[in-house]
Write a protein that holds these residues in place. Structure first.
Motif, PDB file in Angstrom:
ATOM      1  N   PHE A  67       0.861  -1.186   0.000  1.00  0.00           N
ATOM      2  CA  PHE A  67       0.000   0.000   0.000  1.00  0.00           C
ATOM      3  C   PHE A  67       0.897   1.237   0.000  1.00  0.00           C
ATOM      4  O   PHE A  67       1.761   1.386   0.873  1.00  0.00           O
ATOM      5  CB  PHE A  67      -0.888   0.038   1.248  1.00  0.00           C
ATOM      6  N   GLY A  68       0.691   2.125  -0.971  1.00  0.00           N
ATOM      7  CA  GLY A  68       1.410   3.387  -0.952  1.00  0.00           C
ATOM      8  C   GLY A  68       0.780   4.340   0.046  1.00  0.00           C
ATOM      9  O   GLY A  68      -0.441   4.434   0.156  1.00  0.00           O
ATOM     10  N   ALA A  69       1.618   5.030   0.805  1.00  0.00           N
ATOM     11  CA  ALA A  69       1.127   5.973   1.813  1.00  0.00           C
ATOM     12  C   ALA A  69       1.891   7.284   1.690  1.00  0.00           C
ATOM     13  O   ALA A  69       3.110   7.286   1.505  1.00  0.00           O
ATOM     14  CB  ALA A  69       1.291   5.401   3.212  1.00  0.00           C
ATOM     15  N   THR A  70       1.164   8.392   1.792  1.00  0.00           N
ATOM     16  CA  THR A  70       1.766   9.716   1.665  1.00  0.00           C
ATOM     17  C   THR A  70       1.401  10.567   2.876  1.00  0.00           C
ATOM     18  O   THR A  70       0.235  10.620   3.273  1.00  0.00           O
ATOM     19  CB  THR A  70       1.277  10.427   0.388  1.00  0.00           C
ATOM     20  N   VAL A  71       2.404  11.232   3.423  1.00  0.00           N
ATOM     21  CA  VAL A  71       2.192  12.169   4.521  1.00  0.00           C
ATOM     22  C   VAL A  71       2.430  13.579   3.991  1.00  0.00           C
ATOM     23  O   VAL A  71       3.517  13.898   3.504  1.00  0.00           O
ATOM     24  CB  VAL A  71       3.142  11.883   5.710  1.00  0.00           C
ATOM     25  N   LYS A  72       1.396  14.405   4.049  1.00  0.00           N
ATOM     26  CA  LYS A  72       1.492  15.779   3.574  1.00  0.00           C
ATOM     27  C   LYS A  72       1.884  16.713   4.705  1.00  0.00           C
ATOM     28  O   LYS A  72       1.512  16.485   5.864  1.00  0.00           O
ATOM     29  CB  LYS A  72       0.146  16.222   2.991  1.00  0.00           C
ATOM     30  N   ALA A  73       2.634  17.746   4.355  1.00  0.00           N
ATOM     31  CA  ALA A  73       3.049  18.722   5.364  1.00  0.00           C
ATOM     32  C   ALA A  73       1.834  19.459   5.902  1.00  0.00           C
ATOM     33  O   ALA A  73       0.835  19.675   5.193  1.00  0.00           O
ATOM     34  CB  ALA A  73       4.043  19.703   4.767  1.00  0.00           C
ATOM     35  N   LYS A  74       1.912  19.839   7.158  1.00  0.00           N
ATOM     36  CA  LYS A  74       0.827  20.617   7.749  1.00  0.00           C
ATOM     37  C   LYS A  74       0.724  21.964   7.033  1.00  0.00           C
ATOM     38  O   LYS A  74       1.752  22.578   6.713  1.00  0.00           O
ATOM     39  CB  LYS A  74       1.091  20.862   9.231  1.00  0.00           C
ATOM     40  N   PRO A  75      -0.474  22.455   6.778  1.00  0.00           N
ATOM     41  CA  PRO A  75      -0.601  23.786   6.183  1.00  0.00           C
ATOM     42  C   PRO A  75      -0.094  24.849   7.155  1.00  0.00           C
ATOM     43  O   PRO A  75      -0.210  24.702   8.377  1.00  0.00           O
ATOM     44  CB  PRO A  75      -2.113  23.930   5.938  1.00  0.00           C
ATOM     45  N   ALA A  76       0.510  25.899   6.593  1.00  0.00           N
ATOM     46  CA  ALA A  76       1.045  26.955   7.448  1.00  0.00           C
ATOM     47  C   ALA A  76      -0.083  27.594   8.251  1.00  0.00           C
ATOM     48  O   ALA A  76      -1.174  27.839   7.716  1.00  0.00           O
ATOM     49  CB  ALA A  76       1.740  28.005   6.594  1.00  0.00           C
ATOM     50  N   PRO A  77       0.155  27.853   9.523  1.00  0.00           N
ATOM     51  CA  PRO A  77      -0.885  28.501  10.332  1.00  0.00           C
ATOM     52  C   PRO A  77      -1.258  29.861   9.743  1.00  0.00           C
ATOM     53  O   PRO A  77      -0.417  30.575   9.195  1.00  0.00           O
ATOM     54  CB  PRO A  77      -0.209  28.665  11.706  1.00  0.00           C
TER      55      PRO A  77
END
Length: 590
Positions: A453-463
């Motif tokens: 299973f491919g999994a991607t973690v996206k960066a948190k959006p800037a506050p």
């Protein structure tokens, strides 16, 4: 917790006489457990590939041939208490029974794919210690007297020199198996995974005591499930038991009690359990595998030494060496009939064999850094005929390099397929860093191809912040050549009326007018990272400033040069929020 244990002990407490009689069951008595300098020395590592009980002796009694009938509660006239009936051998001491069930439940919560049955712990406990000498334990589950096995000096048993300074077994020269589940000190303290030892705290008292049946049962459960074993599979079950004591006779004996207890058990008071009478087995050293000593409790007959053959002599009986010769008067004493040995239990019927794992769902997994993945990896197990397979263990594995984790910080979990053949991994939480990785699903004990299973973690959006405001309306003033007060400027950033944490703010000293730009005179900052001759150079634009958890920011100290007047400080965010602050500088000497 203690209150529960005391309630059970009160219901079936062993008398002093019972406790003293039970002490004769151990193969040897424990020396006094006193603190010495040896207790504090650096302990050697345990021998490699050492069984849990060190290949020590064990009880070779087999369960009765008759199948235990389900027990029932019988109420006699004039009696207020219910009495459990059923075969005596099927009765398990109250505290010991609770310890086995509690340990199995705890292991199932952390490793459901192991499928540890409490009856397996009962089978091992029966063979190792006679269920803690028939349940001779106190209110906390600790044995009334230490259960200490023979010295592991290489004579009939494994050779294990002292590893605990006598802390658990009272022996300063060699190790001995200890407690209801007969752990050797080296495996209890430092012979487990990652060298941490198999010792466990099963009763929640903050201690790991091999002489406590709750602690020992939980430790045994963890060991039996080690290495991703599925104990519903006969091969894994056999390997787990042989890892406890590397003897085929030991394996058959434990399996016979395991099968017996699965057919039905009932609770008896502590100290009233049936005591085994035959003790033998030389474990992995290849000695007498179950030839057994004929050591009847309270009879005074000595144990036969491990590795010897034949039966002990009975001095005082007329006739031959086995007491079978003629007696005065011309009669003969018949030889005792051997106790029939029940056949080894048949292995359970193997379920449908898994040959294929199919991925369920086409979309890859995604989550924001620090958050949970919306969906979990899921596969379906099928056999060669294309039918779904229930109860098949599936292992989900994460790469060590990723920050993502299953519950409890685990990188590997094993779950069984449900009635529809589906295995679903528990909720997966992303790490703090953005990136991609692969989750693999494999069939435990089968050769089916793995599923990725491919999994991607996206960066948190800037506050975000839509407003910046000072926390004080006090006028900001200083004298030329002198700095403003320490932390004179404090601001708060908000977004839609709520404090905005982690917002990046840029501070710039600007000129007045319709086209403001960075000023080259008046108030300034100093570069906090500058060193040497540059550390005092004026800096009129600062970046990298961020608000704290409450949306607040205190600006660094503001200095002034020789110029007097009113100057402007502008604070901005990436979302366009702007705040302009007036800074007044009075002439020097005014």
């Amino acid at each position: 917790m203690a209150a529960t244990f005391r309630r059970r002990l009160h219901r079936g407490a062993a008398s002093t006489a019972v406790a003293l009689a039970l002490a004769a069951l151990t193969a040897s008595q424990a020396p006094a457990l006193t603190e010495t300098a040896a207790d504090r020395k650096q302990q050697p590592a345990p021998p490699a590939d050492t069984p849990i009980d060190g290949g020590s002796a064990y009880f070779t009694d087999r369960p009765p041939l008759n199948r235990p009938a389900p027990h029932h509660k019988k109420h006699d006239r004039g009696q207020s208490a219910a009495v459990a009936t059923g075969p005596a051998e099927a009765g398990l001491p109250a505290s010991v029974l609770v310890a086995y069930k509690k340990a199995a439940s705890a292991v199932h919560a952390t490793d459901p794919g192991c499928r540890l049955p409490w009856q397996l712990l009962a089978g091992i406990g029966k063979v190792e210690s006679g269920q803690a000498r028939g349940g001779a334990v106190d209110a906390e589950g600790t044995t009334l007297q230490p259960i200490i096995g023979p010295q592991l000096n290489g004579h009939g048993f494994a050779l294990i020199t002292d590893t605990d300074g006598g802390r658990y077994d009272g022996d300063l020269t060699h190790d001995r198996a200890v407690g209801p589940m007969q752990f050797i000190p080296s495996t209890w303290s430092n012979g487990g995974p990652d060298g941490a030892g198999w010792g466990a705290d099963g009763n929640g008292d903050g201690k790991k005591d091999p002489h406590n049946v709750f602690d020992a049962a939980l430790a045994a459960g963890h060991y039996l499930c080690a290495g991703g074993r599925d104990l519903s599979a006969q091969d894994d079950l056999d390997r787990a038991i042989l890892g406890y004591n590397d003897s085929e006779d030991y394996l058959r004996t434990v399996l016979s009690w395991y099968a017996f207890y699965r057919k039905g058990t009932h609770e008896v008071p502590d100290g009233r359990g049936v005591l085994p009478v035959h003790r033998g087995g030389a474990g992995r050293t290849g000695g007498n595998h179950g030839g057994g000593t004929h050591h009847k409790h309270g009879s005074g007959a000595p144990d036969r030494h491990p590795g010897t053959t034949g039966k002990p002599n009975h001095p005082g009986r007329p006739g031959g060496s086995h007491g079978t010769g003629s007696t005065p008067g011309g009669t003969k004493t018949p030889a005792p009939k051997p106790t029939p040995t029940p056949p080894a239990p048949k292995p359970p019927t193997e379920p449908a064999r898994l040959t294929v794992l199919e991925r369920v769902g086409d979309q890859d997994l995604s989550a924001t850094a620090g958050g949970e993945f919306a969906t979990s990896p899921q596969v379906r197990a099928k056999d060669a005929a294309g039918k779904t397979v229930a109860g098949a263990p599936v292992r989900f594995t994460l790469p060590a390099s990723t920050g993502a984790r299953f519950p409890g910080g685990a990188t590997t979990v094993t779950v069984p397929t449900d009635k529809d053949g589906l295995a679903t991994a528990p909720t997966l939480r992303a790490g703090d860093k953005a990136g991609a990785f692969t989750v693999r699903a494999t069939a435990v004990g089968r050769t089916a191809p793995a599923v990725a299973f491919g999994a991607t973690v996206k960066a948190k959006p800037a506050p975000k912040a839509d407003k910046i405001a000072r926390t004080s309306d006090k006028e900001l003033t200083a004298t030329a050549g002198q700095p403003f007060a320490e932390d004179a400027v404090e601001v708060e950033a908000t977004y839609q009326g709520k404090a905005a944490a982690g917002v990046a703010i840029t501070a710039t000293m600007i000129t007045a007018g319709p086209r403001p730009e960075e000023n080259d005179k008046g108030p300034y900052f100093k570069d906090p990272e500058a060193t040497g001759d540059d550390k005092d150079d004026p800096v009129r634009t600062l970046t990298g400033l961020t608000t704290d958890a409450n949306g607040l920011l205190k600006l660094p100290k503001i200095y002034t040069d020789k110029h007097a007047g009113t100057f402007l400080l502008r604070l901005t965010t990436a979302d366009g929020a702007v705040l302009t602050v007036k800074l007044k500088v009075a002439p020097a000497g005014s």
